[in-house]
Design a protein around this motif. Sequence first.
Motif, PDB file in Angstrom:
ATOM      1  N   VAL A  13      34.486  37.950  42.343  1.00 57.68           N
ATOM      2  CA  VAL A  13      35.889  37.354  42.585  1.00 57.68           C
ATOM      3  C   VAL A  13      36.056  36.120  42.197  1.00 57.68           C
ATOM      4  N   GLN A  14      34.837  35.165  42.493  1.00 58.05           N
ATOM      5  CA  GLN A  14      35.368  33.836  41.955  1.00 58.05           C
ATOM      6  C   GLN A  14      35.080  33.773  40.482  1.00 58.05           C
ATOM      7  N   ILE A  15      34.327  34.556  39.920  1.00 60.30           N
ATOM      8  CA  ILE A  15      34.375  34.454  38.399  1.00 60.30           C
ATOM      9  C   ILE A  15      35.541  35.099  37.652  1.00 60.30           C
ATOM     10  N   LEU A  16      36.102  36.162  38.084  1.00 57.40           N
ATOM     11  CA  LEU A  16      37.325  36.747  37.727  1.00 57.40           C
ATOM     12  C   LEU A  16      38.463  35.735  37.866  1.00 57.40           C
ATOM     13  N   CYS A  17      38.581  35.002  39.073  1.00 61.02           N
ATOM     14  CA  CYS A  17      39.600  34.242  39.285  1.00 61.02           C
ATOM     15  C   CYS A  17      39.583  32.950  38.425  1.00 61.02           C
ATOM     16  N   ALA A  18      38.471  32.322  38.455  1.00 59.52           N
ATOM     17  CA  ALA A  18      38.282  31.230  37.467  1.00 59.52           C
ATOM     18  C   ALA A  18      38.523  31.629  35.930  1.00 59.52           C
ATOM     19  N   ALA A  19      37.956  32.618  35.484  1.00 58.06           N
ATOM     20  CA  ALA A  19      38.345  33.121  34.291  1.00 58.06           C
ATOM     21  C   ALA A  19      39.730  32.939  34.005  1.00 58.06           C
ATOM     22  N   PHE A  20      40.614  33.632  34.990  1.00 55.05           N
ATOM     23  CA  PHE A  20      42.088  33.766  34.795  1.00 55.05           C
ATOM     24  C   PHE A  20      42.629  32.380  34.731  1.00 55.05           C
ATOM     25  N   LEU A  21      42.131  31.533  35.752  1.00 57.19           N
ATOM     26  CA  LEU A  21      42.762  30.128  35.585  1.00 57.19           C
ATOM     27  C   LEU A  21      42.527  29.282  34.434  1.00 57.19           C
ATOM     28  N   LEU A  44      52.487  34.956  39.735  1.00 59.62           N
ATOM     29  CA  LEU A  44      52.068  35.970  40.633  1.00 59.62           C
ATOM     30  C   LEU A  44      50.452  35.855  40.320  1.00 59.62           C
ATOM     31  N   LEU A  45      50.120  36.104  39.098  1.00 58.65           N
ATOM     32  CA  LEU A  45      48.562  36.070  38.932  1.00 58.65           C
ATOM     33  C   LEU A  45      47.879  34.900  38.982  1.00 58.65           C
ATOM     34  N   GLU A  46      48.506  33.771  38.968  1.00 57.59           N
ATOM     35  CA  GLU A  46      47.916  32.221  39.398  1.00 57.59           C
ATOM     36  C   GLU A  46      47.708  32.304  41.099  1.00 57.59           C
ATOM     37  N   ILE A  47      48.765  32.794  41.462  1.00 56.81           N
ATOM     38  CA  ILE A  47      48.650  32.824  43.156  1.00 56.81           C
ATOM     39  C   ILE A  47      47.639  33.669  43.669  1.00 56.81           C
ATOM     40  N   GLY A  48      47.410  34.982  42.875  1.00 56.27           N
ATOM     41  CA  GLY A  48      46.405  35.946  43.078  1.00 56.27           C
ATOM     42  C   GLY A  48      45.095  35.314  43.052  1.00 56.27           C
ATOM     43  N   ALA A  49      45.017  34.614  41.904  1.00 56.96           N
ATOM     44  CA  ALA A  49      43.927  33.986  41.456  1.00 56.96           C
ATOM     45  C   ALA A  49      43.149  32.787  42.489  1.00 56.96           C
ATOM     46  N   VAL A  50      44.284  32.036  42.731  1.00 54.22           N
ATOM     47  CA  VAL A  50      43.860  31.011  43.844  1.00 54.22           C
ATOM     48  C   VAL A  50      43.582  31.720  45.270  1.00 54.22           C
ATOM     49  N   LEU A  51      44.172  32.532  45.297  1.00 57.49           N
ATOM     50  CA  LEU A  51      44.049  33.438  46.945  1.00 57.49           C
ATOM     51  C   LEU A  51      42.589  33.872  46.742  1.00 57.49           C
ATOM     52  N   GLY A  52      42.231  34.386  45.665  1.00 60.45           N
ATOM     53  CA  GLY A  52      40.878  34.971  45.251  1.00 60.45           C
ATOM     54  C   GLY A  52      39.776  33.928  45.557  1.00 60.45           C
ATOM     55  N   GLY A  56      37.123  33.687  48.211  1.00 59.54           N
ATOM     56  CA  GLY A  56      35.603  33.555  48.051  1.00 59.54           C
ATOM     57  C   GLY A  56      34.950  32.480  48.672  1.00 59.54           C
ATOM     58  N   ALA A  57      35.847  31.352  48.620  1.00 62.40           N
ATOM     59  CA  ALA A  57      35.045  30.311  49.636  1.00 62.40           C
ATOM     60  C   ALA A  57      34.730  30.650  50.862  1.00 62.40           C
ATOM     61  N   ALA A  58      35.857  31.481  51.685  1.00 61.31           N
ATOM     62  CA  ALA A  58      35.951  31.803  53.180  1.00 61.31           C
ATOM     63  C   ALA A  58      34.575  32.731  53.120  1.00 61.31           C
ATOM     64  N   LEU A  59      34.418  33.575  52.086  1.00 55.63           N
ATOM     65  CA  LEU A  59      33.468  34.811  52.113  1.00 55.63           C
ATOM     66  C   LEU A  59      32.032  33.856  52.005  1.00 55.63           C
ATOM     67  N   GLY A  60      31.744  32.752  51.132  1.00 55.41           N
ATOM     68  CA  GLY A  60      30.482  31.950  51.113  1.00 55.41           C
ATOM     69  C   GLY A  60      30.408  31.512  52.440  1.00 55.41           C
ATOM     70  N   VAL A  61      31.384  30.976  53.103  1.00 59.33           N
ATOM     71  CA  VAL A  61      31.028  30.283  54.230  1.00 59.33           C
ATOM     72  C   VAL A  61      30.566  31.128  55.265  1.00 59.33           C
ATOM     73  N   THR A  62      30.904  32.431  55.320  1.00 61.15           N
ATOM     74  CA  THR A  62      30.524  33.676  56.143  1.00 61.15           C
ATOM     75  C   THR A  62      29.053  33.774  55.986  1.00 61.15           C
ATOM     76  N   VAL A  63      28.714  34.084  54.577  1.00 63.18           N
ATOM     77  CA  VAL A  63      27.562  34.402  54.236  1.00 63.18           C
ATOM     78  C   VAL A  63      26.346  33.420  54.656  1.00 63.18           C
ATOM     79  N   LEU A  64      26.843  32.078  54.478  1.00 60.76           N
ATOM     80  CA  LEU A  64      25.835  30.937  54.637  1.00 60.76           C
ATOM     81  C   LEU A  64      25.542  30.819  56.013  1.00 60.76           C
ATOM     82  N   THR A  65      26.736  30.812  56.759  1.00 61.29           N
ATOM     83  CA  THR A  65      26.668  31.103  58.396  1.00 61.29           C
ATOM     84  C   THR A  65      25.528  32.213  58.838  1.00 61.29           C
TER      85      THR A  65
END
Length: 182
Positions: A13-21, A44-52, A56-65
Amino acid sequence: MRDLIALVALLFVQILCAAFLVGETLLTFLGIQHRPLSWEIKELLEIGAVLGLVFGAALGVTVLTRSLRRQKRAEDQLRQVSGAFMELMQTRFHDWGLTSAEKDVALFAIKGMSTPEIAALRGTAEGTVKAQTNAIYRKSGVTGRPQLLSLFIEDLMDDDMLPPSCPVEPVPDIEPILRAVG
């Protein structure tokens, strides 16, 4: 396994969003012509990428926890087993009637130190350490260091010595199954 899947999803998700931005800026910088999108679709695509990226950051925090929780649990179990091992050694040393010096030498030997290393740590001659290790082996009923260590490992593998958080599942008896099949 769930954490591995979550990490792969996070990375994707993070690679896809960063690639778009970064993609449009990179295409413009490299001089590659591309068909422009309407501003509504682009927004809409930029909003989707930022939300992605936020997801991804929230998922990263969950996995780290989860990983930190699992690591703490493993460290607690290791501490319990380590304490049980030290208690077992002291009990055995006492049962065998080891002197204070022999207890020190036995502990260093179990830790894997060589005779010269033990002698240097204790400030004694190597011959003294050899005599003490022979006394330890005689009193414990073994012939060498590997057997001495195996005595403690066997005791630790006993179900009664394991901490409550480390249950050992019993091995099923296969004899009745073999008789039924064959």
